[in-house]
Scaffold this active site. Structure first.
Site, PDB file in Angstrom:
ATOM      1  N   SER A 109     -12.953  -5.355   2.736  1.00 41.62           N
ATOM      2  CA  SER A 109     -14.009  -4.753   1.910  1.00 41.62           C
ATOM      3  C   SER A 109     -15.393  -5.282   2.288  1.00 41.62           C
ATOM      4  O   SER A 109     -16.189  -5.642   1.422  1.00 41.62           O
ATOM      5  CB  SER A 109     -13.747  -4.996   0.424  1.00 41.62           C
ATOM      6  OG  SER A 109     -12.570  -4.366   0.007  1.00 41.62           O
ATOM      7  N   PRO A 110     -15.729  -5.328   3.589  1.00 40.77           N
ATOM      8  CA  PRO A 110     -17.048  -5.834   3.987  1.00 40.77           C
ATOM      9  C   PRO A 110     -18.191  -4.912   3.573  1.00 40.77           C
ATOM     10  O   PRO A 110     -19.353  -5.319   3.641  1.00 40.77           O
ATOM     11  CB  PRO A 110     -16.931  -5.919   5.517  1.00 40.77           C
ATOM     12  CG  PRO A 110     -15.945  -4.843   5.869  1.00 40.77           C
ATOM     13  CD  PRO A 110     -14.942  -4.874   4.757  1.00 40.77           C
ATOM     14  N   LEU A 111     -17.850  -3.706   3.133  1.00 41.06           N
ATOM     15  CA  LEU A 111     -18.856  -2.760   2.641  1.00 41.06           C
ATOM     16  C   LEU A 111     -18.815  -2.640   1.125  1.00 41.06           C
ATOM     17  O   LEU A 111     -19.238  -1.629   0.565  1.00 41.06           O
ATOM     18  CB  LEU A 111     -18.643  -1.386   3.284  1.00 41.06           C
ATOM     19  CG  LEU A 111     -18.910  -1.337   4.793  1.00 41.06           C
ATOM     20  CD1 LEU A 111     -18.446  -0.021   5.389  1.00 41.06           C
ATOM     21  CD2 LEU A 111     -20.389  -1.553   5.068  1.00 41.06           C
ATOM     22  N   GLY A 112     -18.322  -3.691   0.455  1.00 42.32           N
ATOM     23  CA  GLY A 112     -18.277  -3.651  -0.999  1.00 42.32           C
ATOM     24  C   GLY A 112     -17.489  -2.468  -1.523  1.00 42.32           C
ATOM     25  O   GLY A 112     -17.927  -1.757  -2.414  1.00 42.32           O
ATOM     26  N   ARG A 113     -16.297  -2.258  -0.937  1.00 41.55           N
ATOM     27  CA  ARG A 113     -15.440  -1.110  -1.257  1.00 41.55           C
ATOM     28  C   ARG A 113     -16.198   0.207  -1.097  1.00 41.55           C
ATOM     29  O   ARG A 113     -16.000   1.157  -1.853  1.00 41.55           O
ATOM     30  CB  ARG A 113     -14.850  -1.250  -2.665  1.00 41.55           C
ATOM     31  CG  ARG A 113     -13.977  -2.490  -2.812  1.00 41.55           C
ATOM     32  CD  ARG A 113     -13.078  -2.434  -4.015  1.00 41.55           C
ATOM     33  NE  ARG A 113     -12.240  -3.636  -4.095  1.00 41.55           N
ATOM     34  CZ  ARG A 113     -11.120  -3.855  -3.422  1.00 41.55           C
ATOM     35  NH1 ARG A 113     -10.682  -2.924  -2.577  1.00 41.55           N
ATOM     36  NH2 ARG A 113     -10.431  -4.971  -3.556  1.00 41.55           N
ATOM     37  N   GLY A 114     -17.060   0.243  -0.099  1.00 38.45           N
ATOM     38  CA  GLY A 114     -17.760   1.475   0.250  1.00 38.45           C
ATOM     39  C   GLY A 114     -19.050   1.703  -0.491  1.00 38.45           C
ATOM     40  O   GLY A 114     -19.866   2.546  -0.076  1.00 38.45           O
TER      41      GLY A 114
ATOM     42  N   HIS B 263       0.164 -12.015   1.344  1.00 33.10           N
ATOM     43  CA  HIS B 263      -0.900 -11.222   0.710  1.00 33.10           C
ATOM     44  C   HIS B 263      -1.598 -11.984  -0.407  1.00 33.10           C
ATOM     45  O   HIS B 263      -2.817 -11.888  -0.568  1.00 33.10           O
ATOM     46  CB  HIS B 263      -0.291  -9.916   0.172  1.00 33.10           C
ATOM     47  CG  HIS B 263      -1.254  -8.791   0.107  1.00 33.10           C
ATOM     48  ND1 HIS B 263      -0.861  -7.472   0.088  1.00 33.10           N
ATOM     49  CD2 HIS B 263      -2.604  -8.753   0.049  1.00 33.10           C
ATOM     50  CE1 HIS B 263      -1.910  -6.684   0.035  1.00 33.10           C
ATOM     51  NE2 HIS B 263      -2.982  -7.447  -0.008  1.00 33.10           N
TER      52      HIS B 263
ATOM     53  N   TYR C  43       0.853  -1.190   0.000  1.00 28.21           N
ATOM     54  CA  TYR C  43       0.000   0.000   0.000  1.00 28.21           C
ATOM     55  C   TYR C  43       0.888   1.240   0.000  1.00 28.21           C
ATOM     56  O   TYR C  43       1.562   1.533   0.977  1.00 28.21           O
ATOM     57  CB  TYR C  43      -0.914   0.029   1.227  1.00 28.21           C
ATOM     58  CG  TYR C  43      -1.839  -1.150   1.379  1.00 28.21           C
ATOM     59  CD1 TYR C  43      -2.227  -1.916   0.289  1.00 28.21           C
ATOM     60  CD2 TYR C  43      -2.337  -1.507   2.639  1.00 28.21           C
ATOM     61  CE1 TYR C  43      -3.073  -3.005   0.452  1.00 28.21           C
ATOM     62  CE2 TYR C  43      -3.197  -2.573   2.803  1.00 28.21           C
ATOM     63  CZ  TYR C  43      -3.555  -3.334   1.716  1.00 28.21           C
ATOM     64  OH  TYR C  43      -4.399  -4.408   1.881  1.00 28.21           O
TER      65      TYR C  43
END
Length: 322
Positions: free
Chosen positions: A198-203, A119, A53
């Site tokens: 990404s539990p929020l679908g990448r936001g 990773h 990152y």
């Protein structure tokens, strides 16, 4: 409210730090450090970063944020993705494992990493070699626990036979449920904790985006991710509207409902939603306390059926579930 990843105790929700440095548009280091400090105040202990990152910039940022507060943090980082400009490769050879950990330790300003992930699983190095080298780091006291990211069920078994694997980090959300059939049962059989990224679908499952134009400059969602471009995005946003309506009926946000759904996958599940804003951090943390009934869960899944999601998670899925 703590949860166990294998034998590693963490808070019920972690914080993904990637977006503070790259991929989701410009960041503000001062604000990002404030987010990390506020997360610790709210009982978030697991901080997640990776050497790719930035590259390297995110580990440096996290290192500055936790200076003087190391004992409050369960520090997780990842290695294995090698970047050369826009090109990426995956390495897992013993020599690279050992050089990668030294770089991460220096950038993070610590003498031990609590949870060290591979990773991505390399195609040209046996997983036994990679995990064997990682196990040496545990023996030497440089790493406490080992993890894998986006590994398949067979790889999990082979790796765990070399050294106990504490956590598997994979994308898992209402929009990404491919790990449920085989990978999740295998992890649970082996006593491996689950860390959904990404539990929020990448936001996008938060309902804050209505078109690709909302992503802004420097945001890879509107450029490189099939799920968030063209007709795929149009179709997927219709499901987000359904989720938002369901959330409004319950007096919460769409993001909280989506995140609570992930939290309800099991007591061995510790999602790591990412954010650069204290407001959204506090919203996410509050979702961990939401109670959902079986009827609630069924309604959420009906609003966002996994089979209806349009587009792959990445342009190239070849390294996923390897």
């Amino acid at each position: 409210m703590s949860r166990l990843l294998g034998s590693l105790e963490v808070g019920p929700q972690g914080l993904g730090c990637m977006g503070m440095s790259e991929f989701y548009g410009a960041g503000d280091e001062s604000e990002s450090i404030s987010v990390i400090h506020r997360a610790l105040e709210l009982g978030v202990t697991l901080l997640d970063t990776a050497d790719m990152y930035g590259p390297h910039l995110n580990e440096e940022l996290v290192g500055r944020a936790i200076a003087g507060r190391r004992s409050d943090v369960v520090l997780a980082t990842k290695f294995g993705i090698v970047r050369d400009g826009d090109r990426r490769g995956v390495r897992g050879d013993r020599e690279y494992v050992r050089s990668a950990v030294e770089g991460s330790l220096q950038r993070l300003g610590t003498d031990v990493i609590d949870l060290y992930y591979l990773h991505r699983v390399p195609a040209d190095t046996p997983i036994e070699e990679t995990v064997g080298a990682m196990a040496e780091l545990v023996t030497e006291g440089k790493v406490r626990f080992l993890g894998l990211s986006e590994a398949g069920a067979l790889t999990l078994r082979r790796a765990h036979a070399v050294h106990p694997i504490t956590a598997l980090q994979s994308e898992w959300s209402l929009w990404s449920r491919d790990i449920e059939a085989e990978i999740v049962p295998t992890a649970r059989e082996l006593g491996i904790g689950l860390v959904p990224y990404s539990p929020l679908g990448r936001g996008v499952l938060t309902g804050r985006f209505t078109s690709a134009a909302d992503f802004g400059e420097g945001d890879f969602r509107g450029v490189a991710q099939p799920r968030f471009t063209g007709s795929n995005l149009d179709a997927n946003l219709k499901m987000v509207a359904e989720l938002r309506a369901l959330a409004e009926e319950r007096g919460v946000t769409a993001g909280q409902l989506a995140l609570a759904w992930v939290q309800h996958r099991g007591s061995d599940v510790v999602p790591i939603p990412g954010t650069k804003r204290i407001k959204y951090l506090e919203e996410n943390v509050a979702a961990a306390a939401l109670e959902l009934s079986a009827d609630d869960l069924a309604a959420i899944e009906a609003a966002v059926p996994a089979s209806a999601v349009a587009g792959d998670r990445y342009p190239d899925m070849s390294s996923i579930g390897r």
